[in-house]
Design a protein around this motif. Structure first.
Motif, short mmCIF file in Angstrom:
data_model
loop_
_atom_site.label_atom_id
_atom_site.label_comp_id
_atom_site.label_asym_id
_atom_site.label_seq_id
_atom_site.Cartn_x
_atom_site.Cartn_y
_atom_site.Cartn_z
N GLU A 192 0.83 -1.20 0.00
CA GLU A 192 0.00 0.00 0.00
C GLU A 192 0.86 1.25 0.00
OE1 GLU A 192 -3.67 2.00 2.59
OE2 GLU A 192 -3.19 -0.14 2.77
N TYR A 193 0.42 2.24 -0.79
CA TYR A 193 1.11 3.53 -0.84
C TYR A 193 0.07 4.62 -1.08
CZ TYR A 193 4.28 7.24 -2.44
OH TYR A 193 4.97 8.43 -2.59
N ARG A 194 0.03 5.58 -0.17
CA ARG A 194 -0.91 6.69 -0.25
C ARG A 194 -2.35 6.23 -0.45
NH1 ARG A 194 2.43 11.31 -3.77
NH2 ARG A 194 4.01 11.72 -2.16
N GLY A 195 -2.70 5.19 0.28
CA GLY A 195 -4.07 4.70 0.27
C GLY A 195 -4.43 3.78 -0.88
#
Length: 385
Positions: free
Chosen positions: A217-220
């Motif tokens: 996951e990255y920035r949601g």
């Protein structure tokens, strides 16, 4: 000149991995370097005979020794492997220290080898990011949180940074640069290691199912591996006359479901027991038909597969999901990118109708865009060698 090339051949002893790292070593040998292979991940090794990772590295060390001997008679005597418990194989620690002190380049391919104090003496320590996304979203943040893991130096302590994410920095590529200056590079291939055999009847690929046990996951936004993208092509066998096969391993691949969709399914570890087994599997294929990891596709990274370069060198056309590599690779003959199933099926149909032309174009792409002489020569030039 002396080069140290790192890898994970003992850590994950299958033929495809041998070629992933071995072609770096062979390529530098061809460019005149005295090459030494180093492996020190600080972690467990995988034993294909047991189908599990463990602390006993004896099989991995034996596999590494035989694989390097297969690749090169000089590499057969120039290697050092350190197990997670500190046991070493091959060259002694003292002999390796002498090599490192005089080495012109330390090539940390995949960043899998720890930067111990003894390894810091080389003035050109090069990190090669072969797994963009997984590194930028998972490994790099974890290393930043705990940079002294196992008493080693963090990834930031390298002197140069290269990545397979050739589109990093573009407005639609979300990969963070971690505050570092990244330079693009590609997987090198030794063309004359891949001899042309009569093409087979099956389009093939080799993949690991569920590489990530949980989404990245990255920035949601959550990203996955190949099983996420495979859904886009799962019905392909029912819509083409071409014979399609995947050689698969990993976490619970749905073999029976894949066969129900019309895929021929092979065990990737069986077809890749040795580097020669893996090579013959590729050379006896008709071409490669494959998706890429979801994290490569969704981030528009521009990543291109080291496996696909081997198909190209063997004169096998490649029909592969576009990660953005079509921006820089003149890929319409030899390599045909696709985004949708309809595009993929049309590509296979075109290759079948113009097979000889695509074969020739595949070899030419391997020579002009992925040859070790070109890829590694460019890298060396950019780091001042």
């Amino acid at each position: 000149m002396i080069a140290v090339v790192t890898g994970m051949i003992a850590t994950y002893g299958v033929g495809g991995v041998v070629w992933d790292y071995g072609q770096y070593a062979l390529g530098l040998e061809r460019l005149g370097f005295e090459v030494f292979y180093l492996e020190d991940t600080g972690w467990e090794t995988y034993d294909p005979r047991k189908g599990m990772y463990g602390e006993d590295a004896s099989h991995g060390a034996e596999y590494l020794a035989s694989s390097l001997e297969f690749l090169s008679p000089t590499l057969a005597t120039r290697w050092h492997f350190r197990n997670m418990d500190g046991t070493t194989y091959g060259l002694s620690a003292n002999a390796l220290r002498d090599v490192l002190e005089s080495a012109d380049i330390f090539l940390n391919v995949s960043g899998g080898t720890l930067l111990r104090d003894d390894y810091m003496s080389c003035k050109r320590k090069v990190f090669i990011d072969t797994d963009p996304g997984w590194n930028h979203f998972r490994n790099f943040p974890r290393w930043d949180t705990n940079p002294g893991w196992q008493g080693a130096h963090g990834y930031r302590e390298h002197d140069f940074f290269f990545t397979y994410a050739e589109r990093m920095g573009k407005s639609d590529c979300v990969l963070p640069d971690m505050g570092l200056s990244w330079q693009p590079t590609r997987p090198p291939v030794i063309a004359d290691c891949w001899n042309t055999e009569p093409p087979g009847d099956k389009w093939t690929t080799v993949l690991t199912w569920s590489t990530y046990q949980e989404p990245v996951e990255y920035r949601g936004v959550k990203y996955g591996a190949k099983e996420v993208e495979f859904e886009k092509i799962q019905y392909a066998p029912s819509r083409t006359d071409a014979s399609l096969e995947i050689a698969v391993s990993g976490f619970k691949p749905p073999v029976e479901q894949l066969r129900a969709f019309g895929w021929s399914v092979a065990n990737s570890e069986l077809i890749s027991k040795t580097p020669d087994d893996y090579r013959h599997y590729i050379q006896r294929s008709r071409g490669e038909f494959s998706i890429a990891k979801n994290v490569y596709v969704a981030t528009r990274s521009g990543w291109f597969s080291c496996r696909s370069t081997c198909y190209l060198a063997a004169g096998r056309p490649v029909v592969i999901q576009d990660t953005g590599f079509s921006d820089f690779l003149p890929a319409r003959k030899g390599v045909v990118p696709f985004d949708t199933l309809d595009q993929a099926l049309a590509a296979i149909d075109d290759v079948e109708k113009n097979y000889a032309e695509h074969q020739s174009a595949a070899r030419e792409l391997a020579r002009t865009h992925f040859s070790a002489e070109k890829v590694l020569g460019d890298l060396l030039n950019r780091i001042g060698i």
